[in-house]
Enzyme design. Structure first.
Site, mmCIF file in Angstrom:
data_model
loop_
_atom_site.group_PDB
_atom_site.id
_atom_site.type_symbol
_atom_site.label_atom_id
_atom_site.label_comp_id
_atom_site.label_asym_id
_atom_site.label_seq_id
_atom_site.Cartn_x
_atom_site.Cartn_y
_atom_site.Cartn_z
ATOM 1 N N HIS A 463 -23.664 19.413 -25.488
ATOM 2 C CA HIS A 463 -24.442 20.389 -24.740
ATOM 3 C C HIS A 463 -25.942 20.121 -24.851
ATOM 4 C CE1 HIS A 463 -20.735 23.093 -25.042
ATOM 5 N NE2 HIS A 463 -20.756 22.406 -23.943
ATOM 6 N N GLU A 700 -29.150 44.480 -0.489
ATOM 7 C CA GLU A 700 -28.026 43.966 -1.289
ATOM 8 C C GLU A 700 -26.774 44.793 -1.085
ATOM 9 O OE1 GLU A 700 -29.564 42.540 -5.370
ATOM 10 O OE2 GLU A 700 -30.605 44.429 -5.011
ATOM 11 N N ASP A 724 -25.356 39.960 -4.372
ATOM 12 C CA ASP A 724 -24.798 41.311 -4.398
ATOM 13 C C ASP A 724 -24.262 41.732 -3.038
ATOM 14 O OD1 ASP A 724 -24.842 42.470 -7.013
ATOM 15 O OD2 ASP A 724 -27.012 42.203 -6.961
ATOM 16 N N CYS A 771 -32.957 35.663 -1.030
ATOM 17 C CA CYS A 771 -33.180 35.102 -2.365
ATOM 18 C C CYS A 771 -31.877 34.973 -3.162
ATOM 19 C CB CYS A 771 -34.201 35.926 -3.140
ATOM 20 S SG CYS A 771 -33.726 37.643 -3.339
HETATM 21 C C1 PEP Z 1 -28.817 38.838 -5.318
HETATM 22 O O1 PEP Z 1 -28.129 39.837 -5.544
HETATM 23 O O2 PEP Z 1 -28.549 37.987 -4.435
HETATM 24 C C2 PEP Z 1 -30.047 38.612 -6.090
HETATM 25 C C3 PEP Z 1 -30.883 37.645 -5.772
HETATM 26 O O3 PEP Z 1 -30.256 39.393 -7.183
HETATM 27 P P1 PEP Z 1 -29.508 39.220 -8.587
HETATM 28 O O4 PEP Z 1 -28.735 37.938 -8.522
HETATM 29 O O5 PEP Z 1 -30.559 39.227 -9.614
HETATM 30 O O6 PEP Z 1 -28.633 40.426 -8.651
HETATM 31 MG MG MG Z 2 -28.860 41.382 -6.794
#
Ligand code: PEP
Ligand code: MG
Length: 837
Positions: A463, A700, A724, A771
């Protein structure tokens, strides 16, 4: 005769039942005498047994001791042999260690390894051991220890259970910890007994250590079998999990091979003069020139402070729970920072803690009157030594993992111990030399202070090596133990491509090495130049590319990968991996540092998203039945002014001090949440006389996507969190071991929600980013571009490939692919469009 030959060296005449030695020395004398009488050893060898006791602990655990002589006295062994003394009443071996089976070994070669292997297997079954301590039959002991009757983990010859299937291992690196962990997770979902058999040996599929001890290699034939109410379903599931992992394992191995071939083809640096050098194995490429800094092996003295059993038990349980939580967090953070493969290391660590043997061993020692921290440390050492003793490099690496995870628990049990070996590093960059580094040490290395790594232990797939490659640090592993005797401060040149460390280079060598480094840097700069070109489509449409990073010290790396800014700074990391919440000042400093590191480029800071998969133990929030649908993200912030207000104040203070930041709130479901949050923001902004900054939300939750045209009136921008959004749209827990693979963000249902979000935003002139993980997939990025997304934010190392792909398509082509994707029936159908994009 060798122990590995079928006819065993454990013979009935070399077993003494119901022995009553007066002490340990007497036990050794009796066993050694049997070996002398059987003609296995010269009488002079008896002394070698005692000398061994002076330098090592031959107590193996679970009532078994294995006295043996010194390597240099091997010439006194006439014939490999084993004498067994059964001591039903037990004999004190070391403080707190009682031997009931004394297995004296005289082995001419490494033949004792086979016996140790059998012993360690046997010791996993307490009932079988108890039988051996009490049996009145030497034949029972001979059978248990002899190779002719090889055993399953339960001490009897392994037989398949009624429901079964055969499978030939096709994982190029065999059954190592990461896939084995996935097997264990799958097996645990069933009540049936599930077993994996290799030849005559079988292991419980729900326990990681025995499974790894099988040492299954590519090409080995396994039988996976189950018995119980849900056996048929268990077998079907195991088959799916096992075979599905094959392609990933093969892809990983092929990628490693390609990297290796590319590495081998690259020209290498050669020293000008003939320099003293230490050779090892190449672990991570690159050339480092720096003084070495040797971390001396620390002999940890864990105090033995006895306490009541109840108190010890409670402390152990608490330490295990907290460690599991922090490993979970570390895995989460590592997944975001480095990648899923690297994060799997910590998931496997967390599984090691589930191994009942560690806890059992610890409890046994506490029953014997020892303190919990001492007992835990001993248990970890015993288990690790046992794995290391098998002689397989893979298991030796697992021994290092067990020690690493053991140290985490120990730090909770005994916070005063000096466990952070890497804290006292010089300020100047050094080549770090250590016997071994734990994955936690490596993941947490301060890259400013480390130019390269050289370890005496470890292999190229350890690792440490994987993490060093990810961090881009030149590294060599498996070097000579003489490495540790180099004086700190000696100047070294570490060649990670060749796996060797040169010492005391001449001025000419230093010159040539620095020139070489310069060439590499120029080459890298040329590549960076390519990455720094904007993501502009062939018809001139530009899409912003940003990085998901959490700390200011990651900004330089993100920019070098081509990021235009930071699209998601997750602030949870400030709260995780520590035992208290950071105050307003600390937060303001962190946000400002990020702003400064980006030097005016855009920065989107996400307010705390705690809850769901991100639990922070020290906040002591109530446990929820279903945390993903509970008080998470903005819902928690709105209920906790003590969390929300200091964070918002810190953000506006950083903005006032010059950070070009935007504020983003997570897990928004309704307009009323936005209005409340905006009110708090505005109030604080006015109090601080801070500038107005854009305030946006994450989309989300399907409700937010569907209502985007309404929400857009109240926010400055949207950033879609597809991780999410996918979880809530498809009703698949994003961490579910069986289902997570089906949670594909390219599912048309998710794409339609993204389209709805874009439409809603555009109606009010707002911009939309993404994101979540799909933004970092080159094909996913193309679809998102076509759906009208304005910004993509991703893990930095995904940026070059995404930019390169987007620069090859036109907006019109991307729109066409997106339209086709929206019309697809399944996620698989969407993925087949990749060929045309
Ligand atoms: C997501 O939900 O796509 C996100 C970028 O937030 P997290 O992964 O921190 O929940
Ligand atoms: Mg999220």
């Amino acid at each position: 005769m060798s122990l590995s030959s079928p006819s065993s060296v454990v013979r009935p005449e070399l077993v003494r039942l119901a022995a009553q030695p007066v002490d340990k020395n007497d036990a050794i004398a009796q066993a050694a005498q049997m070996l002398v009488a059987a003609g296995c050893i010269d009488p002079a060898y008896v002394d070698s047994f005692y000398r061994r006791e002076q330098v090592s602990n031959t107590f193996l655990g679970h009532g078994v001791a294995i006295p043996h002589g010194m390597v240099e006295d091997r010439a006194l062994i006439r014939q490999t042999g084993v004498a067994v003394l059964q001591v039903p009443q037990g004999v004190d071996w070391n403080a707190g260690q009682q031997a009931r089976l004394v297995v004296a070994i005289a082995a001419q070669s490494d033949a004792h390894i086979a016996l140790l292997r059998r012993l360690t297997r046997l010791m996993q079954d307490d009932a079988a051991m108890v039988d051996l301590f009490a049996t009145g039959s030497a034949a029972v002991i001979v059978r248990a220890l002899s190779e002719d009757r090889a055993m399953g983990a339960n001490g009897i010859a392994a037989q398949d259970l009624p429901e079964c299937f055969a499978w030939t291992v096709d994982y190029p690196n065999g059954l190592h910890a990461r896939p084995a962990n996935a097997w264990v997770e799958a097996a645990k979902g069933f009540s049936s007994r599930i077993q994996v058999r290799l030849g005559r040996e079988a292991a419980d599929a729900k326990a990681l250590v025995p499974l790894l001890q099988l040492g299954a290699r590519c090409g080995d034939a396994l039988v996976i079998s189950a018995q119980g109410e849900d056996a048929a379903a268990a077998i079907a599931r195991m088959r799916t999990v096992i075979t599905r992992l094959s392609s990933q394992e093969k892809a990983d191995a092929a990628q490693a091979e390609r990297r290796e071939a590319a590495r081998a083809a690259r020209p290498r640096w050669q020293p000008v003069s003939s320099l003293p050098r230490f050779s090892g194995l190449t672990a991570s490429p690159g050339l480092a020139v720096a003084p070495v800094h040797v971390i001396a092996e620390q002999r940890l003295m864990v105090p033995d402070v006895p306490q009541s059993l109840v108190e010890g038990g409670n402390r152990l349980q608490q330490a295990l729970i907290l460690t599991q939580e922090s490993l979970h967090t570390l895995a989460d953070d590592t997944a975001r920072r480095l990648g899923e493969t690297e994060a799997a290391i910590f998931k496997a660590h967390s599984e090691l803690l589930n191994d009942p043997e560690l806890v059992t061993l610890t409890c046994q020692m506490m029953v014997d009157g020892h303190g919990v921290a001492w007992a835990w440390h001993q248990a970890v050492e015993q288990l690790a030594n046992r794995l290391a003793a098998v002689g397989s490099p893979v298991l030796a690496a697992r021994a290092a993992d067990i020690r690493d995870v053991g140290r985490r628990v120990l730090a909770r049990l005994e916070p005063s111990l000096p466990l952070g070996s890497l804290t006292a590093l010089p300020n100047e960059p050094v080549i770090l030399i250590a016997e071994d580094l734990s994955p936690s040490d490596t993941a947490g290395l301060d890259q400013e202070r480390i130019a390269g790594l050289a370890t005496a232990l470890g292999g190229p797939t350890s690792h440490t090596a994987i993490l060093a490659r990810t961090l881009g640090l030149p590294a060599m592993v498996g070097g000579d133990s003489g490495l540790l005797s180099i004086a700190s401060g000696t100047i070294g040149i570490l060649d990670g491509d060749l796996g060797c460390l040169y010492l005391n280079p001449t001025a000419a060598d230093l010159d040539s090495a620095r020139q070489w480094q310069q060439q590499l840097a120029d080459q890298r700069a040329a590549e960076e130049q390519q990455r720094s070109l904007p993501a502009t489509t062939t018809d001139g449409h530009r899409i912003e590319i940003a990085a998901n990073i959490n700390r200011a010290d990651q900004a330089a790396m993100a920019l070098s990968q081509g990021a235009d800014g930071v699209g998601l700074m997750r602030t949870e990391f400030l709260f995780l991996e520590r035992d208290h919440a950071p105050d307003e000042d600390e937060q303001a400093a962190a946000y400002l540092a990020m702003g400064q590191a980006l030097d005016g480029r855009p920065l989107i800071v996400r307010a705390l998203d705690i809850g769901g998969d991100k639990q922070v133990a020290h906040l002591k929030l109530p446990r929820e039945e279903n945390p993903f649908l509970g008080v998470r993200g903005s819902r928690l912030l709105l209920r906790s002014p003590d969390l929300l207000e200091p964070q918002v104040r810190a953000l506006y203070r950083a903005a006032r001090d010059g950070a070009a930041l935007s504020i983003m709130f997570p897990m928004i479901t309704s307009v009323s949440e936005i209005l409340s949050l905006r009110e708090t923001c505005e109030q604080i902004r006015q109090e601080l006389q801070a500038p107005v900054v854009p305030v946006g939300i994450m989309v989300e939750v399907p409700a937010a996507a569907m209502m985007a045209d309404v929400l857009a009136r109240h926010v400055d921008f949207f950033s879609i969190g597809t991780n999410d959004l996918t979880q809530y749209t498809l009703a698949i827990d994003r961490q579910h071991p069986d289902l997570a693979a089906e949670a594909d963000s390219l599912h048309p249902a998710v794409l339609r929600l993204i389209r709805a979000t874009v439409d809603g935003a555009k109606a009010h002139g707002r911009w939309v980013g993404v994101c979540g993980g799909i933004a970092g997939d080159p094909f996913g990025a193309t679809v998102l571009l076509g759906l009208g997304v304005d910004e993509l934010s991703m893990t930095p190392r995904d940026i070059p490939a995404v930019k390169a792909r987007l620069r090859t398509v036109s907006l019109a082509q991307a729109q066409q692919v997106a339209a086709q994707a929206l019309a697809c029936e399944t996620a698989d159908a969407v993925r087949t469009l990749e060929g045309v994009a």
